[in-house]
Each structure stands twice: as structure tokens, then as C-alpha cells.
Design a protein around this motif. Structure first.
Motif, PDB file in Angstrom:
ATOM      1  N   GLY A   1     -10.539  37.150   5.409  1.00 19.49           N
ATOM      2  CA  GLY A   1      -9.201  36.495   5.016  1.00 19.49           C
ATOM      3  C   GLY A   1      -8.086  36.895   5.474  1.00 19.49           C
ATOM      4  N   LEU A   2      -7.969  38.264   5.815  1.00 17.12           N
ATOM      5  CA  LEU A   2      -6.625  38.877   6.445  1.00 17.12           C
ATOM      6  C   LEU A   2      -6.493  38.309   7.944  1.00 17.12           C
ATOM      7  CD1 LEU A   2      -6.531  42.404   4.971  1.00 17.12           C
ATOM      8  CD2 LEU A   2      -5.064  40.461   4.450  1.00 17.12           C
ATOM      9  N   TRP A   3      -7.713  38.021   8.526  1.00 13.04           N
ATOM     10  CA  TRP A   3      -7.623  37.837   9.825  1.00 13.04           C
ATOM     11  C   TRP A   3      -7.111  36.150   9.960  1.00 13.04           C
ATOM     12  CZ3 TRP A   3     -11.121  34.234  12.166  1.00 13.04           C
ATOM     13  CH2 TRP A   3     -10.685  33.865  13.670  1.00 13.04           C
ATOM     14  N   LEU A   4      -7.602  35.449   9.138  1.00 16.35           N
ATOM     15  CA  LEU A   4      -7.299  34.075   9.029  1.00 16.35           C
ATOM     16  C   LEU A   4      -5.826  33.734   8.800  1.00 16.35           C
ATOM     17  CD1 LEU A   4     -10.174  32.251   7.307  1.00 16.35           C
ATOM     18  CD2 LEU A   4      -9.562  32.005   9.693  1.00 16.35           C
ATOM     19  N   ILE A   5      -5.405  34.568   7.747  1.00 15.46           N
ATOM     20  CA  ILE A   5      -3.885  34.554   7.590  1.00 15.46           C
ATOM     21  C   ILE A   5      -3.026  35.058   8.536  1.00 15.46           C
ATOM     22  CG2 ILE A   5      -2.090  35.892   6.190  1.00 15.46           C
ATOM     23  CD1 ILE A   5      -3.885  35.924   3.782  1.00 15.46           C
ATOM     24  N   GLY A   6      -3.401  36.168   9.207  1.00 18.63           N
ATOM     25  CA  GLY A   6      -2.737  36.484  10.590  1.00 18.63           C
ATOM     26  C   GLY A   6      -2.479  35.614  11.698  1.00 18.63           C
ATOM     27  N   ARG A   7      -3.958  34.971  11.637  1.00 17.03           N
ATOM     28  CA  ARG A   7      -3.880  33.954  13.038  1.00 17.03           C
ATOM     29  C   ARG A   7      -2.951  32.654  12.237  1.00 17.03           C
ATOM     30  NH1 ARG A   7      -9.609  30.834  14.268  1.00 17.03           N
ATOM     31  NH2 ARG A   7      -8.848  29.626  15.764  1.00 17.03           N
ATOM     32  N   GLY A   8      -3.154  32.271  11.098  1.00 16.84           N
ATOM     33  CA  GLY A   8      -2.109  31.174  10.755  1.00 16.84           C
ATOM     34  C   GLY A   8      -0.700  31.483  11.113  1.00 16.84           C
ATOM     35  N   ILE A   9      -0.263  32.530  10.761  1.00  9.98           N
ATOM     36  CA  ILE A   9       0.912  33.146  10.758  1.00  9.98           C
ATOM     37  C   ILE A   9       1.363  33.149  12.488  1.00  9.98           C
ATOM     38  CG2 ILE A   9       2.532  34.936  10.735  1.00  9.98           C
ATOM     39  CD1 ILE A   9       1.530  35.873   7.901  1.00  9.98           C
ATOM     40  N   ALA A  10       0.507  33.538  13.119  1.00  5.19           N
ATOM     41  CA  ALA A  10       0.655  33.572  14.862  1.00  5.19           C
ATOM     42  C   ALA A  10       0.704  32.258  15.144  1.00  5.19           C
ATOM     43  CB  ALA A  10      -0.444  34.298  15.335  1.00  5.19           C
ATOM     44  N   ARG A  11      -0.027  31.245  14.800  1.00  2.00           N
ATOM     45  CA  ARG A  11       0.132  30.084  15.320  1.00  2.00           C
ATOM     46  C   ARG A  11       1.454  28.955  14.765  1.00  2.00           C
ATOM     47  NH1 ARG A  11      -5.835  27.792  16.682  1.00  2.00           N
ATOM     48  NH2 ARG A  11      -6.521  29.214  17.861  1.00  2.00           N
ATOM     49  N   SER A  12       1.875  29.608  13.683  1.00  2.00           N
ATOM     50  CA  SER A  12       2.890  28.678  12.852  1.00  2.00           C
ATOM     51  C   SER A  12       4.092  28.853  13.696  1.00  2.00           C
ATOM     52  CB  SER A  12       3.134  29.054  11.605  1.00  2.00           C
ATOM     53  OG  SER A  12       3.574  30.298  11.413  1.00  2.00           O
ATOM     54  N   ASP A  13       4.975  27.739  13.592  1.00  2.00           N
ATOM     55  CA  ASP A  13       6.347  27.597  14.065  1.00  2.00           C
ATOM     56  C   ASP A  13       7.440  28.238  13.213  1.00  2.00           C
ATOM     57  OD1 ASP A  13       8.331  27.214  16.152  1.00  2.00           O
ATOM     58  OD2 ASP A  13       8.466  25.148  15.529  1.00  2.00           O
ATOM     59  N   LEU A  14       7.843  29.419  13.323  1.00  2.00           N
ATOM     60  CA  LEU A  14       8.770  29.939  12.309  1.00  2.00           C
ATOM     61  C   LEU A  14      10.247  29.975  13.027  1.00  2.00           C
ATOM     62  CD1 LEU A  14       6.838  32.804  11.021  1.00  2.00           C
ATOM     63  CD2 LEU A  14       6.920  30.650  10.031  1.00  2.00           C
ATOM     64  N   SER A  15      10.247  29.199  13.992  1.00  2.00           N
ATOM     65  CA  SER A  15      11.759  29.194  14.630  1.00  2.00           C
ATOM     66  C   SER A  15      12.658  28.081  13.695  1.00  2.00           C
ATOM     67  CB  SER A  15      11.605  28.834  16.124  1.00  2.00           C
ATOM     68  OG  SER A  15      11.253  27.152  16.046  1.00  2.00           O
ATOM     69  N   TYR A  16      14.039  28.631  13.762  1.00  2.00           N
ATOM     70  CA  TYR A  16      15.004  27.748  13.212  1.00  2.00           C
ATOM     71  C   TYR A  16      15.257  26.451  13.750  1.00  2.00           C
ATOM     72  CZ  TYR A  16      19.079  26.495  10.916  1.00  2.00           C
ATOM     73  OH  TYR A  16      20.331  25.910  10.311  1.00  2.00           O
ATOM     74  N   ARG A  17      15.128  25.517  12.924  1.00  2.00           N
ATOM     75  CA  ARG A  17      15.464  23.980  13.490  1.00  2.00           C
ATOM     76  C   ARG A  17      16.638  23.654  13.267  1.00  2.00           C
ATOM     77  NH1 ARG A  17      11.904  19.424  11.069  1.00  2.00           N
ATOM     78  NH2 ARG A  17      13.701  18.362  12.060  1.00  2.00           N
TER      79      ARG A  17
END
Length: 120
Positions: free
Chosen positions: A73-89
């Protein structure tokens, strides 16, 4: 150079594990003798000891499954955060002063909020 080789960490760990297993078997033997002393047949005492052994194994198995689920579960959460686009639009629309006064304008200079002119 000394006459005797030093024990490695693996050998010390193996000896510790062997002593722990031997002590566990001695405790099991004491349990069986205690049960026989209480009047339980020897076969029944052996069955009780095996039931305790299997319940300890089931407990360890359930703990390891729970630990594996938490790690996955922690690995999947970390993977999701790493692939998400958290840049400011930058927003497509913004509140600002424009040709029709202060309001909600798009990038193409069109006012999109409902507004009332003072002349009406």
C-alpha cells in the motif's frame, strides 16, 4: 596469527537460533509433562502442543501478510505521488480589471461573469 578462527556473524546468529529453538522445545516438553501430571493422556498433551505450535504459525503468517499489505500500500501511494502532476497551473480565468471593468476574464479578454452596466 591466532590458532583459532573467529566466528562470523552468520555462525553466531545460527548458534543463537539453535539455542532459541532448543529452549522452545524444552518449554514444550515441560508443557506436555505438566499436562500429563494433570491427568491428560500423553496423546492429548501432544495434540495440545501441536495446536499451540500451529496457532503460533498462523499468527506469524497473518502478521507477515498484514506487513506485506502495508508495504504494498505504501509503495502504491508513493508510486501514485511520483507519477502525479503537482505543478502549479495558471488558471484559465482570473479576476482582474479589463475593458468592461473589474470582473472574471478569460485569457482572450472576454468577461464571463454576469455583470450589470451602471448605464442600464
Amino acid at each position: 596469527m591466532s590458532g583459532h578462527p573467529k566466528n562470523t556473524k552468520a555462525e553466531r546468529f545460527g548458534r543463537w537460533l539453535g539455542r532459541a529453538y532448543r529452549n522452545l522445545m524444552q518449554q514444550e516438553q515441560r508443557l506436555r509433562l505438566w499436562l500429563v501430571g494433570l491427568g491428560v493422556p500423553a496423546k492429548g498433551a501432544r495434540i495440545v502442543a501441536w495446536c499451540l505450535r500451529l496457532s503460533a504459525l498462523a499468527l506469524l503468517l497473518s502478521f507477515s501478510i498484514l506487513l506485506a499489505m502495508i508495504c504494498i500500500g505504501l509503495w502504491l501511494i508513493g508510486r501514485g505521488i511520483a507519477r502525479s502532476d503537482l505543478s502549479y497551473r495558471t488558471p484559465d480565468v482570473e479576476w482582474r480589471n479589463g475593458q468592461s471593468g473589474f470582473g472574471l476574464y478569460t485569457r482572450d479578454e472576454f468577461r464571463i461573469d454576469p455583470h450589470v452596466f451602471e448605464d442600464d
